[in-house]
Design a protein around this motif. Structure first.
Motif, PDB file in Angstrom:
ATOM      1  N   SER A  53       0.802  -1.263  -0.095  1.00 26.07           N
ATOM      2  CA  SER A  53      -0.056  -0.077   0.089  1.00 26.07           C
ATOM      3  C   SER A  53       0.933   1.206  -0.168  1.00 26.07           C
ATOM      4  N   MET A  54       0.697   2.001  -1.065  1.00 28.36           N
ATOM      5  CA  MET A  54       1.360   3.393  -0.934  1.00 28.36           C
ATOM      6  C   MET A  54       0.570   4.597  -1.041  1.00 28.36           C
ATOM      7  N   LYS A  55       0.687   5.537  -0.360  1.00 31.16           N
ATOM      8  CA  LYS A  55      -0.162   6.836  -0.450  1.00 31.16           C
ATOM      9  C   LYS A  55       0.467   7.567  -1.109  1.00 31.16           C
ATOM     10  N   ASN A  56      -0.521   8.355  -2.187  1.00 36.45           N
ATOM     11  CA  ASN A  56      -0.231   9.126  -3.115  1.00 36.45           C
ATOM     12  C   ASN A  56       0.755   8.564  -4.242  1.00 36.45           C
ATOM     13  N   PHE A  57       0.582   7.624  -4.551  1.00 38.78           N
ATOM     14  CA  PHE A  57       1.349   6.964  -5.679  1.00 38.78           C
ATOM     15  C   PHE A  57       1.276   7.537  -6.909  1.00 38.78           C
ATOM     16  N   ASP A  58       0.196   8.290  -7.267  1.00 38.37           N
ATOM     17  CA  ASP A  58       0.122   9.022  -8.578  1.00 38.37           C
ATOM     18  C   ASP A  58      -0.826  10.060  -8.598  1.00 38.37           C
ATOM     19  N   LYS A  59      -0.475  11.325  -8.247  1.00 42.15           N
ATOM     20  CA  LYS A  59      -1.371  12.274  -8.659  1.00 42.15           C
ATOM     21  C   LYS A  59      -2.688  12.284  -7.578  1.00 42.15           C
ATOM     22  N   ASN A 117      11.909 -17.926 -12.441  1.00 46.55           N
ATOM     23  CA  ASN A 117      10.901 -17.452 -13.418  1.00 46.55           C
ATOM     24  C   ASN A 117       9.625 -18.424 -13.267  1.00 46.55           C
ATOM     25  N   CYS A 118       8.694 -18.146 -13.853  1.00 47.79           N
ATOM     26  CA  CYS A 118       7.462 -18.714 -14.532  1.00 47.79           C
ATOM     27  C   CYS A 118       6.639 -19.181 -13.028  1.00 47.79           C
ATOM     28  N   MET A 119       6.683 -18.375 -12.146  1.00 50.70           N
ATOM     29  CA  MET A 119       5.669 -18.480 -11.068  1.00 50.70           C
ATOM     30  C   MET A 119       4.219 -18.139 -11.603  1.00 50.70           C
ATOM     31  N   THR A 120       3.338 -18.961 -11.145  1.00 46.62           N
ATOM     32  CA  THR A 120       1.975 -18.590 -11.315  1.00 46.62           C
ATOM     33  C   THR A 120       1.509 -17.573 -10.473  1.00 46.62           C
ATOM     34  N   ALA A 121       0.608 -16.507 -11.069  1.00 43.32           N
ATOM     35  CA  ALA A 121       0.366 -15.397 -10.346  1.00 43.32           C
ATOM     36  C   ALA A 121      -1.160 -15.151 -10.216  1.00 43.32           C
ATOM     37  N   LYS A 122      -1.776 -14.777  -9.140  1.00 40.40           N
ATOM     38  CA  LYS A 122      -3.072 -14.410  -8.874  1.00 40.40           C
ATOM     39  C   LYS A 122      -3.022 -13.256  -8.027  1.00 40.40           C
ATOM     40  N   GLY A 123      -4.041 -12.284  -8.321  1.00 44.90           N
ATOM     41  CA  GLY A 123      -4.311 -11.412  -7.165  1.00 44.90           C
ATOM     42  C   GLY A 123      -4.736  -9.948  -8.001  1.00 44.90           C
ATOM     43  N   THR A 124      -4.683  -8.731  -7.394  1.00 45.95           N
ATOM     44  CA  THR A 124      -5.152  -7.668  -7.891  1.00 45.95           C
ATOM     45  C   THR A 124      -4.093  -6.436  -7.476  1.00 45.95           C
ATOM     46  N   ALA A 125      -4.098  -5.466  -8.471  1.00 47.14           N
ATOM     47  CA  ALA A 125      -3.551  -4.102  -8.067  1.00 47.14           C
ATOM     48  C   ALA A 125      -4.433  -2.999  -8.532  1.00 47.14           C
ATOM     49  N   SER A 126      -4.599  -2.061  -7.785  1.00 48.27           N
ATOM     50  CA  SER A 126      -5.291  -0.678  -7.981  1.00 48.27           C
ATOM     51  C   SER A 126      -4.652   0.447  -7.657  1.00 48.27           C
ATOM     52  N   ILE A 127      -4.992   1.454  -8.315  1.00 49.88           N
ATOM     53  CA  ILE A 127      -4.726   2.938  -8.294  1.00 49.88           C
ATOM     54  C   ILE A 127      -6.090   3.706  -8.189  1.00 49.88           C
ATOM     55  N   GLY A 128      -6.329   4.232  -7.116  1.00 53.02           N
ATOM     56  CA  GLY A 128      -7.691   4.855  -6.808  1.00 53.02           C
ATOM     57  C   GLY A 128      -8.635   3.906  -6.897  1.00 53.02           C
TER      58      GLY A 128
END
Length: 345
Positions: free
Chosen positions: A131-137, A175-186
Motif C-alpha cells: 500500500s502506497m499513499k499518493n502513488f500518482d497524483k 521464472n514462471c511462477m503462477t500469479a493471481k491477485g489484484t492491483a489498484s490505483i484509486g
C-alpha cells in the motif's frame, strides 16, 4: 566454460572471498552478511518482483544499498504503452531493512507513514502486499498478489569481480511462477488471472564495485501448453566461470552459454535507440531472437557521486530457443523485457 556448483556450502570463506564460482539450478550456497570483509557501504541487497500478463504488469522493489535504501512501485499498461513508477529513498540504511539471508525463508517487511510493503512466505507461496499513499497524483496504490507453482529449477550464480577479490555478485532469478491477485490505483483495478499471469523474482546479495553497466532480460509464459521462460544477461562481474543465461521449460533449467544484446543506435545522436527493434544472439546458437519494444521504463538519478541510468524495455520476443536435448522452442509475440542499466554506486 559453464562451471556448475553442485555442493551445498558457505558462499564466502574466512577472507570474505567466494568459496566457489559458477552457477547452480537451486539455492545451495549460504549467504551470511557477517562473512563479508569488504567495506560496509559496498554491500548491496535487494528483492525485486515482477508480475505480468499480456496487458499489465506490477513491479515491486525493496533494496538496501547501504548508504541508500529504496522502496519502489511500478505499474505498467502495455495496451497504451504507459507506466508509472514511484520510488521512496531512505538514506543510510546499512542493513537496517533486514533483508533475509535466503530467498527460501524469511519475510521482507517495511512500513512507514507512506508505504507498507511485505513479501511473505505463506504455505509454499509468496504473497506480495503493498500500500502506497499518493502513488500518482493523489491516488493511492494497493496490491495483494500470490505467487505459487514455483518451478523445480531457477538460475543461481556466484560471480566475482576481477578488480576486487572481496567483491561478488550472488543472485537467484526465479521464472514462471503462477500469479493471481489484484492491483489498484484509486478505484481502477487490474486483475492477474492465474491462467495467463506469471511472476519472477530477482533476489540479489553482494558486494559491488563502484561503476557497472549490466544487461538483463527475462520472460515467462506458456508455449504449447508448457511453462517456458528464460533469463539472459551479462555485465555482472567476471563471468568467465559461468554466465547467467538459462532457459526454463516445464520447470527444468537448460543452460546456455553467452548471449549478446544488440541494441539499435541512433547514429546522429550517438545514443541507444531503445524503442527500435533489438536482436539477440548466442555463442552456442541456442537463443536467437528479435525483440519489438512496447515501452521503455526509464529512470535517471544523479545525486553527487551516485548515479543510475536505467532502461528496462518491455516488448515481445520472436524467434527460437533450443533445449539441452535439441528440442526447438518456437517463440511468438512472447511478452518480456530487456534492460541496460548503468550505475555509479
Amino acid at each position: 566454460m559453464q562451471r556448475r556448483i553442485t555442493k551445498a556450502q558457505r558462499l564466502l570463506n574466512d577472507r570474505g572471498e567466494l568459496n566457489d564460482k559458477g552457477y547452480a539450478t537451486e539455492m545451495l550456497l549460504e549467504y551470511r552478511r557477517e562473512d563479508i570483509k569488504a567495506r560496509s557501504y559496498r554491500i548491496k541487497e535487494w528483492d525485486y518482483y515482477l508480475v505480468a500478463n499480456d496487458d499489465h504488469a506490477v513491479a515491486l522493489t525493496v533494496a538496501d544499498n547501504s548508504y541508500m535504501g529504496l522502496l519502489s512501485v511500478s505499474i505498467l499498461d502495455f495496451n497504451n504503452a504507459r507506466f508509472k513508477t514511484t520510488s521512496i529513498i531512505k538514506p543510510f540504511t546499512f542493513g537496517k531493512l533486514r533483508l533475509p539471508s535466503s530467498s527460501k525463508t524469511g519475510n521482507v517487511m517495511y512500513k512507514d507513514k507512506r508505504i507498507h510493503m511485505e513479501f511473505l512466505h505463506e504455505n509454499n507461496t509468496r504473497r506480495l502486499k503493498c500500500s502506497m499513499k499518493n502513488f500518482d497524483k493523489g491516488k493511492d496504490f494497493h496490491c495483494d498478489i500470490t505467487l505459487y507453482n514455483e518451478p523445480k529449477n531457477s538460475m543461481v550464480i556466484a560471480t566475482p569481480f576481477a578488480e576486487d577479490s572481496k567483491a561478488f555478485y550472488f543472485n537467484q532469478k526465479i521464472n514462471c511462477m503462477t500469479a493471481k491477485g489484484t492491483a489498484s490505483i484509486g478505484g481502477e483495478e487490474v486483475r492477474f488471472n492465474p491462467v495467463d499471469s506469471f511472476g519472477i523474482l530477482d533476489w540479489g546479495r553482494g558486494v559491488w564495485t563502484y561503476r557497472n553497466t549490466w544487461y538483463w532480460g527475462s520472460a515467462s509464459g506458456m508455449v504449447d501448453g508448457k511453462s517456458f521462460g528464460f533469463n539472459i544477461g551479462y555485465g555482472f562481474g567476471d563471468t568467465s566461470a559461468a554466465s547467467e543465461n538459462m532457459l526454463f521449460y516445464d520447470g527444468v533449467a537448460h543452460k546456455l552459454q553467452d548471449v549478446q544484446f544488440h541494441i539499435p543506435m541512433n547514429n546522429a545522436a550517438g545514443k541507444f535507440d531503445y524503442l527500435k527493434p533489438w536482436v539477440f544472439s548466442s555463442s552456442d546458437h541456442r537463443f536467437e531472437m528479435t525483440f519489438t519494444p512496447i515501452l521503455d521504463r526509464s529512470d535517471f538519478t544523479s545525486i553527487g557521486v551516485i548515479a543510475s541510468d536505467q532502461h528496462q524495455v518491455f516488448g515481445r520476443f520472436n524467434g527460437k530457443a533450443i533445449l539441452d536435448d535439441g528440442k526447438v522452442i518456437n517463440v511468438q509475440n512472447f511478452l518480456g523485457f530487456a534492460e541496460r542499466v548503468y550505475n555509479r554506486w
